[in-house]
Design a protein around this motif. Sequence first.
Motif, PDB file in Angstrom:
ATOM      1  N   ALA A   1       0.809  -1.212   0.000  1.00 43.78           N
ATOM      2  CA  ALA A   1       0.000   0.000   0.000  1.00 43.78           C
ATOM      3  C   ALA A   1       0.848   1.269   0.000  1.00 43.78           C
ATOM      4  O   ALA A   1       0.480   2.278  -0.617  1.00 43.78           O
ATOM      5  N   LEU A   2       1.979   1.251   0.699  1.00 44.72           N
ATOM      6  CA  LEU A   2       2.810   2.453   0.753  1.00 44.72           C
ATOM      7  C   LEU A   2       3.358   2.795  -0.630  1.00 44.72           C
ATOM      8  O   LEU A   2       3.487   3.962  -0.995  1.00 44.72           O
ATOM      9  N   LYS A   3       3.646   1.751  -1.399  1.00 41.40           N
ATOM     10  CA  LYS A   3       4.091   1.985  -2.779  1.00 41.40           C
ATOM     11  C   LYS A   3       2.954   2.593  -3.594  1.00 41.40           C
ATOM     12  O   LYS A   3       3.165   3.521  -4.389  1.00 41.40           O
ATOM     13  N   GLN A   4       1.741   2.095  -3.400  1.00 41.67           N
ATOM     14  CA  GLN A   4       0.591   2.637  -4.114  1.00 41.67           C
ATOM     15  C   GLN A   4       0.359   4.104  -3.738  1.00 41.67           C
ATOM     16  O   GLN A   4       0.026   4.928  -4.599  1.00 41.67           O
ATOM     17  N   ARG A   5       0.536   4.416  -2.474  1.00 40.81           N
ATOM     18  CA  ARG A   5       0.364   5.804  -2.028  1.00 40.81           C
ATOM     19  C   ARG A   5       1.360   6.717  -2.746  1.00 40.81           C
ATOM     20  O   ARG A   5       1.010   7.819  -3.195  1.00 40.81           O
ATOM     21  N   GLY A   6       2.598   6.253  -2.883  1.00 37.97           N
ATOM     22  CA  GLY A   6       3.593   7.033  -3.606  1.00 37.97           C
ATOM     23  C   GLY A   6       3.235   7.182  -5.080  1.00 37.97           C
ATOM     24  O   GLY A   6       3.439   8.249  -5.672  1.00 37.97           O
ATOM     25  N   GLU A   7       2.686   6.126  -5.675  1.00 36.23           N
ATOM     26  CA  GLU A   7       2.267   6.185  -7.083  1.00 36.23           C
ATOM     27  C   GLU A   7       1.193   7.241  -7.289  1.00 36.23           C
ATOM     28  O   GLU A   7       1.228   8.006  -8.265  1.00 36.23           O
ATOM     29  N   VAL A   8       0.223   7.265  -6.383  1.00 36.96           N
ATOM     30  CA  VAL A   8      -0.877   8.225  -6.502  1.00 36.96           C
ATOM     31  C   VAL A   8      -0.334   9.654  -6.505  1.00 36.96           C
ATOM     32  O   VAL A   8      -0.705  10.479  -7.343  1.00 36.96           O
ATOM     33  N   ARG A   9       0.558   9.939  -5.585  1.00 39.74           N
ATOM     34  CA  ARG A   9       1.099  11.295  -5.490  1.00 39.74           C
ATOM     35  C   ARG A   9       1.949  11.647  -6.705  1.00 39.74           C
ATOM     36  O   ARG A   9       1.902  12.773  -7.204  1.00 39.74           O
TER      37      ARG A   9
END
Length: 311
Positions: free
Chosen positions: A211-219
Motif C-alpha cells: 500500500a505504501l508503494k501505491q500511495r507514492g504512485e498516486v502522489r
Amino acid sequence: MTARPWHAEAWARLQARRERDALPHALLLAGPAGLGKREFLADFVKGLLCQHPAGGQACGTCRSCHLVAAGTHPDVIALGLGLRKDGGTRTEIVVDQVRDLSQRLSMASQFGGWQVATVDPADAMNAAAANALLKTLEEPTPSTIILLVADEPARLPATIRSRTQRIDFLVPSHEVSLEWLRGQGVPDAAAALEAAAGNPGLARQWASDGALKQRGEVRHDLKALAAGRGDAMEVVKRWQATDPARYAWFAAQAATDELRARAAGRPAPLESQLDDESLDAWYGKANRAREALRGPLRTDLVLLELIAAWR
C-alpha cells in the motif's frame, strides 16, 4: 482479552455487565475497519460460551471451546455474506438469511446456556433483511445475544441502531498506535500509520501488502497530471487493476495534504493548478468516488471522471 490495548476499556465494561448478569440482548460493535472489532467479537463469544472462563477469557480446553474453535458449536449462529446460486459471494445480506436466523433463535440452546448470533457485516443488510431483524430485536428470546459488526454503522437503519447497545471502536492515540505497531514488528511503522490516517490495524496490513508503494504512485501521478504530463487513461488503467478504492483513498488524502501545505505556507507537494475551493471540492469528489466504487458503476469511468476533474 485481545492484545490490542485500545480494547481494554470496552472489554472491562462488558465483562462487568456479564458478572452482574446484565448483558444486553443485542450489541453493535461499530468503528472503522482495522481496529480489531472481529478479534474482540471472537474472544467475547469464546469466553461467553466457555464452560470454565476466567475473567471473561475462554479456557481453550473445554468441549465448548473446542467446538467454537472448530466452527461447529450448535449455539453459535454466524450470519454473513452468503453465496448466490451461481456460486459467487453476495454483496448484501438478504431477508431469507435473517428469517433462517430468527427461526434458529426461537429454538432452545442445545448446551443449556447462551445462544449467540453474529451478523457481520451488519451494514450490508438490505432493507428487507434489516426489517426482518428488527422483529427479532424487538422480541428477544431468553439467554440469546445478537452481536452486530459494522464498519460503517451509519448505513444501518436508525431503528436497528436504537435497539442495540453500541460499543464504539475509536482510532487510538498516535503514541499508542505507534507503540503497538512497533511491538508487532511492523517496518516503516510511522509511514504506514500516516498512510492509514492513524488506524493501526490498517497500517499493519498496508505495511506488508504494497500500500505504501501505491500511495507514492498516486502522489507521483497527480503531480505529473497537474504539470500536464502523463496519460490519464494509463493512470486509470493502473489504479483500477488492483484496489481502486484504496487508490481513491490515497487521492483524497493527497488533496488534504496539498491544502494543509498551502495553509501553512509550505511548498505544495502536488503543485496542483486548482484553487483552494476547487481542491476542496475535488477532495469530496475523491471520497464520493470511493463510495461509487462499491456499486455497479464501471470502475474505469468513475476513476476517469475523478482524474479529469483533477486535470
